[in-house]
Motif scaffolding. Sequence first.
Motif, PDB file in Angstrom:
ATOM      1  N   HIS A  17       0.813  -1.219   0.000  1.00  0.00           N
ATOM      2  CA  HIS A  17       0.000   0.000   0.000  1.00  0.00           C
ATOM      3  C   HIS A  17       0.848   1.271   0.000  1.00  0.00           C
ATOM      4  N   LYS A  18       2.125   1.155   0.339  1.00  0.00           N
ATOM      5  CA  LYS A  18       3.023   2.319   0.285  1.00  0.00           C
ATOM      6  C   LYS A  18       3.765   2.418  -1.055  1.00  0.00           C
ATOM      7  N   MET A  19       3.597   1.425  -1.913  1.00  0.00           N
ATOM      8  CA  MET A  19       4.261   1.455  -3.219  1.00  0.00           C
ATOM      9  C   MET A  19       3.647   2.544  -4.092  1.00  0.00           C
ATOM     10  N   THR A  20       4.421   3.017  -5.073  1.00  0.00           N
ATOM     11  CA  THR A  20       3.913   4.003  -6.021  1.00  0.00           C
ATOM     12  C   THR A  20       2.920   3.331  -6.969  1.00  0.00           C
ATOM     13  N   LEU A  21       2.141   4.135  -7.672  1.00  0.00           N
ATOM     14  CA  LEU A  21       1.201   3.591  -8.649  1.00  0.00           C
ATOM     15  C   LEU A  21       1.939   2.772  -9.706  1.00  0.00           C
ATOM     16  N   ASP A  22       3.062   3.284 -10.205  1.00  0.00           N
ATOM     17  CA  ASP A  22       3.826   2.540 -11.213  1.00  0.00           C
ATOM     18  C   ASP A  22       4.322   1.210 -10.668  1.00  0.00           C
ATOM     19  N   GLU A  23       4.756   1.178  -9.420  1.00  0.00           N
ATOM     20  CA  GLU A  23       5.212  -0.083  -8.826  1.00  0.00           C
ATOM     21  C   GLU A  23       4.049  -1.058  -8.670  1.00  0.00           C
ATOM     22  N   LYS A  24       2.887  -0.553  -8.286  1.00  0.00           N
ATOM     23  CA  LYS A  24       1.717  -1.431  -8.150  1.00  0.00           C
ATOM     24  C   LYS A  24       1.307  -1.997  -9.511  1.00  0.00           C
ATOM     25  N   LYS A  25       1.396  -1.174 -10.549  1.00  0.00           N
ATOM     26  CA  LYS A  25       1.064  -1.659 -11.894  1.00  0.00           C
ATOM     27  C   LYS A  25       2.088  -2.711 -12.337  1.00  0.00           C
ATOM     28  N   LEU A  26       3.359  -2.496 -11.999  1.00  0.00           N
ATOM     29  CA  LEU A  26       4.374  -3.507 -12.307  1.00  0.00           C
ATOM     30  C   LEU A  26       4.079  -4.801 -11.547  1.00  0.00           C
ATOM     31  N   PHE A  27       3.599  -4.672 -10.327  1.00  0.00           N
ATOM     32  CA  PHE A  27       3.234  -5.843  -9.548  1.00  0.00           C
ATOM     33  C   PHE A  27       2.129  -6.631 -10.258  1.00  0.00           C
ATOM     34  N   LEU A  28       1.109  -5.912 -10.749  1.00  0.00           N
ATOM     35  CA  LEU A  28       0.038  -6.593 -11.488  1.00  0.00           C
ATOM     36  C   LEU A  28       0.599  -7.325 -12.705  1.00  0.00           C
ATOM     37  N   SER A  29       1.498  -6.677 -13.425  1.00  0.00           N
ATOM     38  CA  SER A  29       2.122  -7.325 -14.587  1.00  0.00           C
ATOM     39  C   SER A  29       2.930  -8.544 -14.162  1.00  0.00           C
ATOM     40  N   PHE A  30       3.597  -8.442 -13.036  1.00  0.00           N
ATOM     41  CA  PHE A  30       4.412  -9.536 -12.498  1.00  0.00           C
ATOM     42  C   PHE A  30       3.545 -10.755 -12.197  1.00  0.00           C
ATOM     43  N   ILE A  31       2.359 -10.522 -11.637  1.00  0.00           N
ATOM     44  CA  ILE A  31       1.468 -11.622 -11.249  1.00  0.00           C
ATOM     45  C   ILE A  31       0.576 -12.091 -12.395  1.00  0.00           C
ATOM     46  N   PHE A  32      -0.009 -11.138 -13.126  1.00  0.00           N
ATOM     47  CA  PHE A  32      -1.033 -11.471 -14.118  1.00  0.00           C
ATOM     48  C   PHE A  32      -0.561 -11.386 -15.557  1.00  0.00           C
ATOM     49  N   ASP A  79      16.077 -14.659  -0.750  1.00  0.00           N
ATOM     50  CA  ASP A  79      15.601 -14.842  -2.124  1.00  0.00           C
ATOM     51  C   ASP A  79      14.579 -13.775  -2.503  1.00  0.00           C
ATOM     52  N   TYR A  80      14.343 -13.688  -3.813  1.00  0.00           N
ATOM     53  CA  TYR A  80      13.345 -12.764  -4.340  1.00  0.00           C
ATOM     54  C   TYR A  80      12.012 -13.499  -4.486  1.00  0.00           C
ATOM     55  N   PRO A  81      10.910 -12.770  -4.377  1.00  0.00           N
ATOM     56  CA  PRO A  81       9.618 -13.411  -4.645  1.00  0.00           C
ATOM     57  C   PRO A  81       9.564 -13.864  -6.103  1.00  0.00           C
ATOM     58  N   GLU A  82       8.761 -14.853  -6.355  1.00  0.00           N
ATOM     59  CA  GLU A  82       8.568 -15.354  -7.706  1.00  0.00           C
ATOM     60  C   GLU A  82       7.077 -15.351  -8.019  1.00  0.00           C
ATOM     61  N   ALA A  83       6.757 -15.386  -9.310  1.00  0.00           N
ATOM     62  CA  ALA A  83       5.354 -15.394  -9.710  1.00  0.00           C
ATOM     63  C   ALA A  83       5.111 -16.494 -10.728  1.00  0.00           C
ATOM     64  N   ALA A  84       3.926 -17.054 -10.668  1.00  0.00           N
ATOM     65  CA  ALA A  84       3.448 -18.000 -11.680  1.00  0.00           C
ATOM     66  C   ALA A  84       2.235 -17.332 -12.327  1.00  0.00           C
ATOM     67  N   THR A  85       2.476 -16.662 -13.448  1.00  0.00           N
ATOM     68  CA  THR A  85       1.390 -15.904 -14.085  1.00  0.00           C
ATOM     69  C   THR A  85       0.266 -16.811 -14.567  1.00  0.00           C
ATOM     70  N   THR A 130      12.665  -5.079  -6.623  1.00  0.00           N
ATOM     71  CA  THR A 130      13.712  -5.563  -7.536  1.00  0.00           C
ATOM     72  C   THR A 130      13.156  -6.639  -8.463  1.00  0.00           C
ATOM     73  N   ALA A 131      12.360  -7.557  -7.920  1.00  0.00           N
ATOM     74  CA  ALA A 131      11.784  -8.637  -8.738  1.00  0.00           C
ATOM     75  C   ALA A 131      10.847  -8.089  -9.806  1.00  0.00           C
ATOM     76  N   ILE A 132       9.952  -7.175  -9.430  1.00  0.00           N
ATOM     77  CA  ILE A 132       8.985  -6.683 -10.418  1.00  0.00           C
ATOM     78  C   ILE A 132       9.655  -5.788 -11.451  1.00  0.00           C
ATOM     79  N   LYS A 133      10.669  -5.052 -11.050  1.00  0.00           N
ATOM     80  CA  LYS A 133      11.384  -4.196 -12.009  1.00  0.00           C
ATOM     81  C   LYS A 133      12.260  -5.038 -12.928  1.00  0.00           C
ATOM     82  N   SER A 134      12.779  -6.136 -12.439  1.00  0.00           N
ATOM     83  CA  SER A 134      13.575  -7.037 -13.286  1.00  0.00           C
ATOM     84  C   SER A 134      12.705  -7.630 -14.376  1.00  0.00           C
TER      85      SER A 134
END
Length: 190
Positions: free
Chosen positions: A110-125, A151-157, A179-183
Motif C-alpha cells: 500500500h506504500k508502493m507508487t502507482l507505477d510499482e503497483k502496476k508492475l506488480f500486477l504485470s508480475f502476477i497477471f 531470495d526474491y519473490p517469484e510469480a506464476a502468471t 527488484t523482482a517486479i522491475k527485473s
Amino acid sequence: MQQLPWEEQCVEVIPNGKTEPLTIKNREIFVEACMDYIFKTSIQKPFDEFRRGFFQILDENLMKYFHPQELRDVLIGSNDYDWKMLEQITTYQGYHISHPTIKIFWKVFHKMTLDEKKLFLSFIFGSDRIPVMGMKCLKIRISSCVLTEDDYPEAATCFDTLYLPKYTSPKSLRTKLVTAIKSMKNLNKE
C-alpha cells in the motif's frame, strides 16, 4: 505536376496529375487530394484486413452499444484500480491473513507508487490492466514457498500466484519485491 511521392513511387492523386501543372489556383484541390490519398486510399486495404479480423472476434452488431472507452475496457481491460479490493480478494496458501509476512506485505504494497503497483500486477497477471468488471474478478493467491528471506519473490502468471518467502522485515520485503517486479519489466524490454 500534381503527383504525391508515396512509398518510393509517385502517385497520381488528381486525374491527369502527371501532365497538369500545380498552380496557385489548383493547389487547394491538390492538397485535399493528397490528404484523401494518405488518410483513406493508401490505408484502405490494410484497414479492410484489420476490420475483417477484428469482427471475427467481436460481433459487429454489438459495436453500436459501446462508447469508445467502454470498448477499450472490454478489449484490453480497465485501469480503474481498487487496491483495497485486491487485498480483500487475495487468497493464501501456507499463509493466512494475519501471518506476520502477509501483514508486512500489505503494509509495503500500500506504500508502493502507482507505477510499482502496476508492475506488480504485470508480475502476477502478465498485464497491468484489470477486467472490465473490476478487481473483484481477479484471482490472486499468495503462497508460501521454500525460498528464504535472502531470495526474491517469484510469480506464476499462469496461476496468478505470488510465491512469497517468509520475510521478517518491511525493508527487506520492499527491496526484494521491487527488484523482482522491475527485473521483469526489464526482461520484457529485451
